[in-house]
Design a protein around this motif. Structure first.
Motif, short mmCIF file in Angstrom:
data_model
loop_
_atom_site.label_atom_id
_atom_site.label_comp_id
_atom_site.label_asym_id
_atom_site.label_seq_id
_atom_site.Cartn_x
_atom_site.Cartn_y
_atom_site.Cartn_z
N VAL A 52 -13.24 66.10 80.00
CA VAL A 52 -14.41 65.90 80.84
C VAL A 52 -15.23 67.18 80.94
O VAL A 52 -16.46 67.16 81.02
CB VAL A 52 -13.98 65.42 82.25
CG1 VAL A 52 -15.18 65.33 83.18
CG2 VAL A 52 -13.29 64.06 82.16
N TRP B 227 -17.03 65.82 90.46
CA TRP B 227 -15.99 64.81 90.60
C TRP B 227 -15.21 64.94 91.91
O TRP B 227 -14.30 64.15 92.16
CB TRP B 227 -15.01 64.89 89.44
CG TRP B 227 -15.61 64.54 88.12
CD1 TRP B 227 -16.27 65.38 87.27
CD2 TRP B 227 -15.64 63.26 87.49
NE1 TRP B 227 -16.71 64.70 86.16
CE2 TRP B 227 -16.34 63.41 86.26
CE3 TRP B 227 -15.15 62.01 87.84
CZ2 TRP B 227 -16.54 62.33 85.39
CZ3 TRP B 227 -15.35 60.94 86.97
CH2 TRP B 227 -16.04 61.10 85.77
N LYS B 228 -15.54 65.93 92.73
CA LYS B 228 -14.73 66.21 93.92
C LYS B 228 -15.46 65.79 95.19
O LYS B 228 -16.59 66.18 95.43
CB LYS B 228 -14.39 67.70 93.99
CG LYS B 228 -13.47 68.16 92.85
CD LYS B 228 -13.32 69.67 92.83
CE LYS B 228 -12.37 70.18 93.87
NZ LYS B 228 -10.96 69.90 93.54
N SER C 71 -4.21 59.70 85.77
CA SER C 71 -4.17 60.23 87.13
C SER C 71 -2.79 60.05 87.73
O SER C 71 -2.23 60.96 88.37
CB SER C 71 -5.21 59.53 88.01
OG SER C 71 -6.52 59.83 87.60
N TYR D 254 -10.18 68.66 84.39
CA TYR D 254 -10.16 67.32 84.98
C TYR D 254 -8.76 66.75 84.80
O TYR D 254 -8.28 66.62 83.68
CB TYR D 254 -11.19 66.38 84.34
CG TYR D 254 -11.17 65.01 84.97
CD1 TYR D 254 -11.91 64.75 86.13
CD2 TYR D 254 -10.38 63.99 84.45
CE1 TYR D 254 -11.87 63.51 86.74
CE2 TYR D 254 -10.33 62.74 85.07
CZ TYR D 254 -11.07 62.51 86.21
OH TYR D 254 -11.01 61.28 86.82
N HIS D 255 -8.12 66.41 85.93
CA HIS D 255 -6.77 65.85 85.88
C HIS D 255 -6.65 64.54 86.65
O HIS D 255 -5.54 64.05 86.85
CB HIS D 255 -5.76 66.87 86.43
CG HIS D 255 -5.67 68.12 85.61
ND1 HIS D 255 -5.11 68.15 84.35
CD2 HIS D 255 -6.07 69.40 85.87
CE1 HIS D 255 -5.17 69.39 83.87
NE2 HIS D 255 -5.75 70.15 84.77
N GLN E 146 -10.17 70.82 77.01
CA GLN E 146 -10.65 70.15 78.21
C GLN E 146 -11.60 69.01 77.84
O GLN E 146 -12.57 69.21 77.11
CB GLN E 146 -11.34 71.15 79.13
CG GLN E 146 -10.38 72.18 79.69
CD GLN E 146 -11.08 73.27 80.48
OE1 GLN E 146 -12.23 73.62 80.20
NE2 GLN E 146 -10.39 73.82 81.46
N GLY F 168 -8.73 61.50 89.61
CA GLY F 168 -9.57 61.35 90.79
C GLY F 168 -8.84 60.76 91.97
O GLY F 168 -9.48 60.31 92.93
N THR G 236 -8.37 68.87 89.83
CA THR G 236 -9.65 68.81 89.14
C THR G 236 -10.58 69.91 89.68
O THR G 236 -10.62 70.16 90.87
CB THR G 236 -10.30 67.43 89.33
OG1 THR G 236 -9.49 66.46 88.65
CG2 THR G 236 -11.71 67.38 88.77
#
Length: 596
Positions: A382, A201-202, A159, A185-186, A380, A188, A196
């Motif tokens: 996740v 996850w958002k 991250s 996914y990059h 990719q 959090g 992301t």
């Protein structure tokens, strides 16, 4: 947990109903449960707290956002190469490698030795002093990179690496807009969560949202009511000088328009005015900072709360403007998520040209024509081990560079030979990025990440002080260097290619026998198995995946889950994973699926 139990209950009940109506699809499966391959290692007796005691402590003292795998969570107390051991000494095949982090193997002796020796000499000093470990590590890492990717920045996680890469792209290009893929996914963090593109996850917070508020004073004698901009004197607004309202201003009239790509960019002559808002303020507009409260007026939706007020700045036209972040107001986000080039689920199959056109369309219609950069994982993670359509990155890199942006390859999961065919995932697409980010496998479990870029891009970071307290500390640098040397010495890239080809071949054979397997994909030891209830409709087999997940654990296999619906098994073991391990994993899948 209650939802998971409900899903399992409903699935079991529906399975019973189906078994009465029609026979389940079965091919050949193991007559008896498969056995783990032999492994000459005896774990130490464990005398620590039980799983129940640890779980209770976690619930009391750790954040409720932490989740765990399995209905009865495992207490993992020891690891050796590709195997893990629980508190009772039971051995498991680790087919997920601590979420694709353990590259060389758990507690690899050469890496443990390098870390221990450095730890006994010097644990921490930071880069304000010289130390050979960080320089040696950077030199070795740079030697693995193609082209002019020769400048290394060390950080502590993927991250953090992606945050730094995004900052570099914006500084170097002079633009703000970033392009990422849907299903990506990059990270959090507050910045990378914008890149992301998986709703699971958002959080519902502003993510790279910026609005411009053009304002003029309703009572101040510096305002001109003849236009929405006014003609406030630039000179009078400088350096905290006071205007005619003498600091007693009570209202400003704001017009909301989409912000330009860069706050220094001249505003359009005829902006789209969405609505005028009279907002109470507590200080005069000529001062450096305004404190703005959310109005109760019906003309301004009450859900749009002002979260941040930045210092006012002046544009060339002499108009005072302010940048705000608003919750729920997503009118001019600076991150664009384009269609994912997914050969299995994507609208265009494997047609890279049609996916690339979507990128060009976003630049043409969703930006000022210029962007800061483009970021993508080659496979990719996740998102469910989705490999991008062949040739996609070459087309998109060309489009992005013509729009003034830089190209970022997220190698957090695909790097260091895991794909087998290449050392870096981006090489499978025949491209050389401008910036490469990496973490996870680089440290074999150490908190270590890196950003590698060109000297030209690195120079922009010298404009200010750029510093990372723990990045490249002596212990992590010694461990990271040992990882690179072990991977070379043990020829793990070639090993991943050989074992991965065998594993994928066996999984594709298994797909022919079990209708629930919709897709088998990936390269080397980065593999995904997507489970569906209907191959034609590709309906995610969410409940079935949960049941199989538990059954595999009982058989001694630990896998990951991914994809938006959690219906993809992620097979990404330590790179010392053998053919025998691959056979056991496939046999365990076959056996478990035959019992559904």
């Amino acid at each position: 947990m209650a939802l998971r139990r409900d899903l399992l209950k409903r699935f079991i009940e529906s399975s019973r109903e189906r078994s009465l109506k029609r026979p389940l699809i079965r091919g050949f499966s193991s007559i008896s449960a498969p056995k783990l391959p032999g492994f000459d290692y005896e774990p130490r007796p464990y005398r620590g707290p039980s799983a129940e005691q640890i779980l209770e402590k976690r619930k009391r003292f750790l954040g409720p956002s932490l989740f765990y795998y399995y209905q009865k969570p495992l207490n993992i107390v020891e690891g050796k190469m590709q195997y893990l051991f629980d508190e009772n000494g039971k051995r498991y095949l680790d087919a997920f490698a601590g979420i694709v982090t353990v590259s060389c193997g758990h507690c690899h002796p050469e890496i443990v030795k390098a870390i221990t020796e450095q730890n006994n000499l010097l644990q921490h000093a930071t880069t304000i002093y010289l130390h050979h470990a960080i320089a040696d590590f950077a030199e070795e890492l740079a030697s693995k990179m193609p082209g002019n990717l020769k400048v290394v920045y060390f950080v502590n996680s993927g991250s953090e690496a992606n945050e730094l890469a995004m900052l570099m792209a914006r500084l170097y290009s002079g633009n703000l807009g970033m392009i990422a893929l849907r299903n990506a996914y990059h990270g959090g963090t507050s910045g990378t969560i914008g890149l992301t593109a998986l709703s699971t996850w958002k959080y519902s917070i502003p993510q790279e949202i910026a609005m411009l508020f053009l304002g003029f004073c309703l009572t101040c004698n510096m305002a001109c009511k003849s236009s929405i901009y006014g003609t406030c004197s630039v000179e009078n607004l400088k350096a905290g000088s006071k205007c005619g309202c003498n600091g007693t201003l009570t209202k400003l009239l704001f017009h909301l328009i989409p912000s330009p790509t860069n706050f220094g960019t001249p505003l359009p002559s005829s902006p789209l005015v969405l609505w005028p808002v009279s907002i109470p303020v507590q200080r005069c507009s000529s001062l450096r900072l305004l404190s703005v409260r959310s109005p109760s007026s019906s003309t301004f939706p009450s859900s749009h709360r002002v979260l941040l007020v930045r210092s006012p700045s002046l544009v060339s036209s002499g108009v005072l403007h302010f940048a705000f972040s608003l919750s729920g107001l997503h009118l001019s986000g600076e991150i664009h998520h384009v269609v994912n080039p997914d050969p299995y689920r994507g609208d265009f199959g494997s047609d890279a040209h049609r996916y690339a056109k979507d990128v060009q369309d976003h630049i043409n219609y969703g930006t000022p024509g210029k962007v800061a950069g483009f970021i993508a994982e080659t496979i990719q993670g996740v998102g469910g081990a989705v490999e991008l359509a062949p040739g996609y990155l070459k087309l998109v890199y060309d489009i992005v560079r013509k729009a003034g942006g830089v190209c970022i390859a997220d190698e957090v999961q695909t790097g260091f030979g895991r794909t087998g065919s290449h050392y870096w995932g981006f090489e499978t697409q025949g491209v050389i990025p401008d910036i490469v980010t990496m973490a996870k496998g680089i440290g074999n479990g150490l908190p270590l990440g890196a950003v590698v870029t060109t000297p030209e891009i690195a120079n922009v970071m010298a404009q200010k002080i750029q510093f990372n307290t723990f990045g490249g500390n002596p212990v992590c640098s010694a461990g990271g260097l040992a990882v690179l040397r072990v991977l070379d010495k043990e020829k793990r890239q070639t090993h991943c290619s050989d074992v991965g080809s065998h594993l994928i071949g066996r999984l594709k054979d298994l797909q022919q026998r079990h209708e629930i397997i919709g897709d088998v994909r990936g390269r080397g030891l980065m593999v995904g198995i997507e489970l569906v209830t209907d191959r034609k409709e590709k309906t995610p087999a969410k409940a079935e995946t949960a049941v199989l997940f538990e059954k595999l654990r009982e058989l001694g296999v630990l896998v990951g889950k991914g994809g938006l619906h959690g219906n993809v098994f992620r097979i990404k073991p330590p790179m010392c994973f053998t053919r025998n391990d691959a056979d056991f994993l496939v046999d365990a899948l076959d056996y478990a699926m035959s019992k559904i």
